[in-house]
Design an enzyme around this catalytic site. Structure first.
Site, short mmCIF file in Angstrom:
data_model
loop_
_atom_site.label_atom_id
_atom_site.label_comp_id
_atom_site.label_asym_id
_atom_site.label_seq_id
_atom_site.Cartn_x
_atom_site.Cartn_y
_atom_site.Cartn_z
N SER A 1 0.84 -1.20 0.00
CA SER A 1 0.00 0.00 0.00
C SER A 1 0.88 1.25 0.00
O SER A 1 0.37 2.36 -0.21
CB SER A 1 -0.93 0.01 1.22
OG SER A 1 -0.21 -0.24 2.41
N LYS B 1 4.47 -11.44 3.42
CA LYS B 1 3.05 -11.64 3.07
C LYS B 1 2.94 -11.70 1.55
O LYS B 1 3.65 -10.99 0.85
CB LYS B 1 2.20 -10.48 3.62
CG LYS B 1 0.71 -10.60 3.23
CD LYS B 1 -0.15 -9.60 3.96
CE LYS B 1 -0.20 -8.24 3.32
NZ LYS B 1 -0.66 -8.21 1.92
N GLU C 1 -0.16 -12.45 -1.76
CA GLU C 1 -1.59 -12.54 -2.09
C GLU C 1 -1.87 -13.80 -2.91
O GLU C 1 -1.09 -14.17 -3.78
CB GLU C 1 -2.02 -11.31 -2.89
CG GLU C 1 -1.87 -10.02 -2.09
CD GLU C 1 -2.31 -8.77 -2.86
OE1 GLU C 1 -2.89 -8.91 -3.96
OE2 GLU C 1 -2.06 -7.66 -2.35
N GLU D 1 -9.42 -9.80 3.23
CA GLU D 1 -9.73 -8.41 2.86
C GLU D 1 -10.99 -8.33 2.01
O GLU D 1 -11.18 -9.12 1.07
CB GLU D 1 -8.55 -7.79 2.09
CG GLU D 1 -8.87 -6.36 1.64
CD GLU D 1 -7.67 -5.55 1.15
OE1 GLU D 1 -6.54 -6.06 1.19
OE2 GLU D 1 -7.91 -4.40 0.73
O1 KIV Z 1 -0.44 -3.44 1.56
C1 KIV Z 1 -1.16 -3.38 2.57
O2 KIV Z 1 -1.18 -2.39 3.31
C2 KIV Z 1 -1.99 -4.54 2.85
C3 KIV Z 1 -2.97 -4.45 3.98
C4 KIV Z 1 -4.10 -3.56 3.64
C5 KIV Z 1 -3.44 -5.79 4.42
O3 KIV Z 1 -1.88 -5.52 2.19
#
Ligand code: KIV
Length: 277
Positions: free
Chosen positions: A55, A122, A124, A195
């Site tokens: 983000s 993390k 996706e 999400e």
């Molecule tokens: O990139 C991010 O901030 C995210 C969160 C909104 C989970 O993936």
């Protein structure tokens, strides 16, 4: 009070004790940060996990979605955040294009974020990322999954759209999301972000999987919650149903800068007390 460092095993334990005691205090909290100053502020709040999210594209770089964010940029931001030496678990987001080619690419990219200072990564995807999550976990890099509204699937979804409303097994369909959650769990992820999915679906997934679910736009029944820092602080101007401004730092910042401009123009600043002699 000295806070213990948050670890991957301690996050997993929270799910177990939360399920046993139905204890809201065991809920996991995660906030994003992209630099050392904000990381230290976020860490002081007592949050469990700091996510260096992709983000960063929208809230720092000013691009419309997360697609253009590169691995080099994520490494840079992970490095900045890790310099704050947070007690919170530091999770680095793998950006679009850094793990979709094959699982080997995913392992290589994950290693780069860990070397930059992250303790976990993390990524996706659900069923389609089974091999990649397994491969990264096999080299002892903890993986957080992310299913539902996955911003890197922007073009497939046709924008940032709530998922799991259609009762089918197509990508983003309700049945498929159960399979995605199960797949991420089976592949070895230690937690999964849910999400932009209906509350009821998030609740059912949370009950069915053994790993903690961390929701954003997924209702209050997940094992934890995450928000983007700039939304929490009211630095962003958009109003989204699933987020909330807990402060209005944008207005406070504009006021402070306006006061500076006015005081310089009126001759009030700098005064003698702030001058060297
Ligand atoms: O990139 C991010 O901030 C995210 C969160 C909104 C989970 O993936």
């Amino acid at each position: 009070m000295i806070r213990q460092r948050v670890t991957v095993p301690s996050i997993l334990e929270r799910k177990m004790s939360r399920s046993a005691e139905q204890n809201a205090a065991q809920r996991i909290t995660m906030i994003t940060a992209y630099d050392a100053t904000f990381a230290s502020i976020v860490d002081e709040s007592g949050v469990d996990i700091i996510l260096v999210g992709d983000s960063v594209g929208s809230v720092v770089q000013g691009v419309a979605n997360t697609i253009p964010v590169t691995l080099e940029e994520m490494e840079y931001h992970v490095r900045l955040v890790s310099r704050a030496n947070p007690r919170a678990l530091l999770v680095g987001d793998l950006p679009f294009g850094s793990y979709q080619v094959n699982s080997e690419q995913g392992v290589r990219s994950a290693i780069r974020l860990i070397k930059a200072g992250a303790s976990a990564v993390k990524l996706e995807g659900g069923v389609n990322m089974f091999d990649t999550i397994s491969a990264i976990s096999r080299v002892d890099i903890p993986v957080m999954g992310h299913i539902g509204l996955t911003p890197q699937s922007y073009h497939r979804m046709g924008g940032h759209r709530v998922q799991g409303r259609a009762d089918n097994r197509e990508a983003g369909g309700r049945e498929r999301l159960f399979e995605d959650a199960h797949s991420v769990e089976q592949a070895g992820a230690f937690a999964v972000v849910l999400e932009g999915i209906p509350r009821q679906l998030a609740q059912e997934i949370t009950q069915k999987v053994s790993i903690p679910t961390i929701g954003i736009g997924a209702g209050p029944d997940c094992d934890g919650q995450v928000l983007v820092l700039h939304d929490i602080l009211g630095l962003t101007t958009h109003e989204l149903k699933f987020t909330r401004q807990f402060a209005d730092i944008r207005t406070a910042s504009i006021d402070a800068c306006t006061a500076f401009v006015q005081e310089v123009r009126s001759g009030q600043w700098p005064d003698d007390a702030h001058s060297f002699h």
